[in-house]
Design a protein around this motif. Sequence first.
Motif, PDB file in Angstrom:
ATOM      1  N   GLU A   1      50.242  32.246  36.707  1.00  0.00           N
ATOM      2  CA  GLU A   1      51.263  33.259  37.008  1.00  0.00           C
ATOM      3  C   GLU A   1      50.840  34.624  36.476  1.00  0.00           C
ATOM      4  OE1 GLU A   1      56.044  34.088  36.366  1.00  0.00           O
ATOM      5  OE2 GLU A   1      55.103  32.408  35.316  1.00  0.00           O
ATOM      6  N   TYR A   2      50.296  34.652  35.256  1.00  0.00           N
ATOM      7  CA  TYR A   2      49.862  35.913  34.668  1.00  0.00           C
ATOM      8  C   TYR A   2      48.774  36.570  35.522  1.00  0.00           C
ATOM      9  CZ  TYR A   2      47.855  39.426  31.689  1.00  0.00           C
ATOM     10  OH  TYR A   2      47.376  40.627  31.230  1.00  0.00           O
ATOM     11  N   LEU A   3      47.778  35.791  35.930  1.00  0.00           N
ATOM     12  CA  LEU A   3      46.676  36.348  36.723  1.00  0.00           C
ATOM     13  C   LEU A   3      47.158  36.913  38.050  1.00  0.00           C
ATOM     14  CD1 LEU A   3      43.828  33.755  36.069  1.00  0.00           C
ATOM     15  CD2 LEU A   3      44.125  36.022  35.041  1.00  0.00           C
ATOM     16  N   THR A   4      48.117  36.266  38.668  1.00  0.00           N
ATOM     17  CA  THR A   4      48.684  36.768  39.924  1.00  0.00           C
ATOM     18  C   THR A   4      49.339  38.130  39.706  1.00  0.00           C
ATOM     19  OG1 THR A   4      49.033  34.534  40.757  1.00  0.00           O
ATOM     20  CG2 THR A   4      50.363  36.289  41.753  1.00  0.00           C
ATOM     21  N   ILE A   5      50.121  38.239  38.653  1.00  0.00           N
ATOM     22  CA  ILE A   5      50.820  39.498  38.354  1.00  0.00           C
ATOM     23  C   ILE A   5      49.814  40.581  37.973  1.00  0.00           C
ATOM     24  CG2 ILE A   5      52.468  40.606  36.778  1.00  0.00           C
ATOM     25  CD1 ILE A   5      53.850  37.773  36.619  1.00  0.00           C
ATOM     26  N   LEU A   6      48.819  40.242  37.167  1.00  0.00           N
ATOM     27  CA  LEU A   6      47.807  41.211  36.739  1.00  0.00           C
ATOM     28  C   LEU A   6      46.999  41.735  37.916  1.00  0.00           C
ATOM     29  CD1 LEU A   6      46.140  42.720  34.600  1.00  0.00           C
ATOM     30  CD2 LEU A   6      44.812  40.610  34.293  1.00  0.00           C
ATOM     31  N   LYS A   7      46.576  40.851  38.809  1.00  0.00           N
ATOM     32  CA  LYS A   7      45.820  41.288  39.986  1.00  0.00           C
ATOM     33  C   LYS A   7      46.637  42.252  40.840  1.00  0.00           C
ATOM     34  CE  LYS A   7      43.735  38.041  42.341  1.00  0.00           C
ATOM     35  NZ  LYS A   7      43.363  36.753  42.939  1.00  0.00           N
ATOM     36  N   GLU A   8      47.912  41.955  40.993  1.00  0.00           N
ATOM     37  CA  GLU A   8      48.815  42.816  41.761  1.00  0.00           C
ATOM     38  C   GLU A   8      48.923  44.204  41.105  1.00  0.00           C
ATOM     39  OE1 GLU A   8      53.408  42.277  42.167  1.00  0.00           O
ATOM     40  OE2 GLU A   8      52.418  40.716  43.360  1.00  0.00           O
ATOM     41  N   GLU A   9      49.080  44.227  39.794  1.00  0.00           N
ATOM     42  CA  GLU A   9      49.228  45.493  39.078  1.00  0.00           C
ATOM     43  C   GLU A   9      47.938  46.316  39.127  1.00  0.00           C
ATOM     44  OE1 GLU A   9      49.259  48.602  36.299  1.00  0.00           O
ATOM     45  OE2 GLU A   9      47.896  46.907  36.101  1.00  0.00           O
ATOM     46  N   ALA A  10      46.804  45.684  38.905  1.00  0.00           N
ATOM     47  CA  ALA A  10      45.526  46.392  38.915  1.00  0.00           C
ATOM     48  C   ALA A  10      45.250  46.993  40.292  1.00  0.00           C
ATOM     49  CB  ALA A  10      44.399  45.452  38.495  1.00  0.00           C
ATOM     50  N   GLU A  11      45.509  46.221  41.338  1.00  0.00           N
ATOM     51  CA  GLU A  11      45.286  46.725  42.701  1.00  0.00           C
ATOM     52  C   GLU A  11      46.183  47.915  42.998  1.00  0.00           C
ATOM     53  OE1 GLU A  11      45.925  47.591  46.728  1.00  0.00           O
ATOM     54  OE2 GLU A  11      47.476  46.569  45.551  1.00  0.00           O
ATOM     55  N   ALA A  12      47.455  47.830  42.635  1.00  0.00           N
ATOM     56  CA  ALA A  12      48.387  48.933  42.882  1.00  0.00           C
ATOM     57  C   ALA A  12      47.980  50.173  42.093  1.00  0.00           C
ATOM     58  CB  ALA A  12      49.815  48.513  42.517  1.00  0.00           C
ATOM     59  N   SER A  13      47.540  49.991  40.875  1.00  0.00           N
ATOM     60  CA  SER A  13      47.120  51.128  40.043  1.00  0.00           C
ATOM     61  C   SER A  13      45.953  51.863  40.682  1.00  0.00           C
ATOM     62  CB  SER A  13      46.732  50.655  38.644  1.00  0.00           C
ATOM     63  OG  SER A  13      47.831  50.085  37.986  1.00  0.00           O
ATOM     64  N   LEU A  14      44.965  51.115  41.145  1.00  0.00           N
ATOM     65  CA  LEU A  14      43.796  51.743  41.770  1.00  0.00           C
ATOM     66  C   LEU A  14      44.143  52.401  43.101  1.00  0.00           C
ATOM     67  CD1 LEU A  14      41.175  49.009  40.920  1.00  0.00           C
ATOM     68  CD2 LEU A  14      41.232  51.347  40.036  1.00  0.00           C
TER      69      LEU A  14
END
Length: 140
Positions: A51-64
Motif C-alpha cells: 500500500e505504501y509503495l502504491t501511494i509513494l509512486k503516485e505522489e512522486a509521479e504527480a510531483s514530477l
Amino acid sequence: MNFQKIGVLLFFAISLNCVGQESKYEKSYSGEDEVMVRIAELEIDPNSIDEYLTILKEEAEASLRLEPGVICIYPMFQKENPAQIRLLEIYANKSAYESHLKTPHFKKYKTTTAEMVKDLKLIDMEAIDAESMSMIFKKL
C-alpha cells in the motif's frame, strides 16, 4: 540494461554527486536560487509495504509532472529489506521544496502514510561536482 539496474546506477552516480563541498551551483540552503538535494531514509511497517509503495509512486509521479521546481524524486527500496525505502530528492531551490510541501498530492501522501512510516530521516546533501549532474540525466 533493465530499469532496476539503471535506477541503482543512477542512485549511486547522483549520490556521489550529492555529498561534500561547495560548488558554483550549491553552497547551502540559505539562498533561494541554490539547488536543494536531500536523501530521505524511511522504514515502513512491513505489513503496509504494498500500500505504501502504491501511494509513494503516485505522489512522486504527480510531483514530477505538476511541479516545475521538482527536478527529481527517485524512490527505491533495499533489495534484501523492502521496508527500507530511500528517496533521492532534488529541488530547483528551497522555495520549490517549501512549495512542494503545500501541494495536495504531498499532503495526501503524508496523511495516508503517516501510520505506515516507522522512522524517517531527512539528510540534506551538497554536490561535490554539481556541473556533471545534468550529464547523468541526459544519459537516461
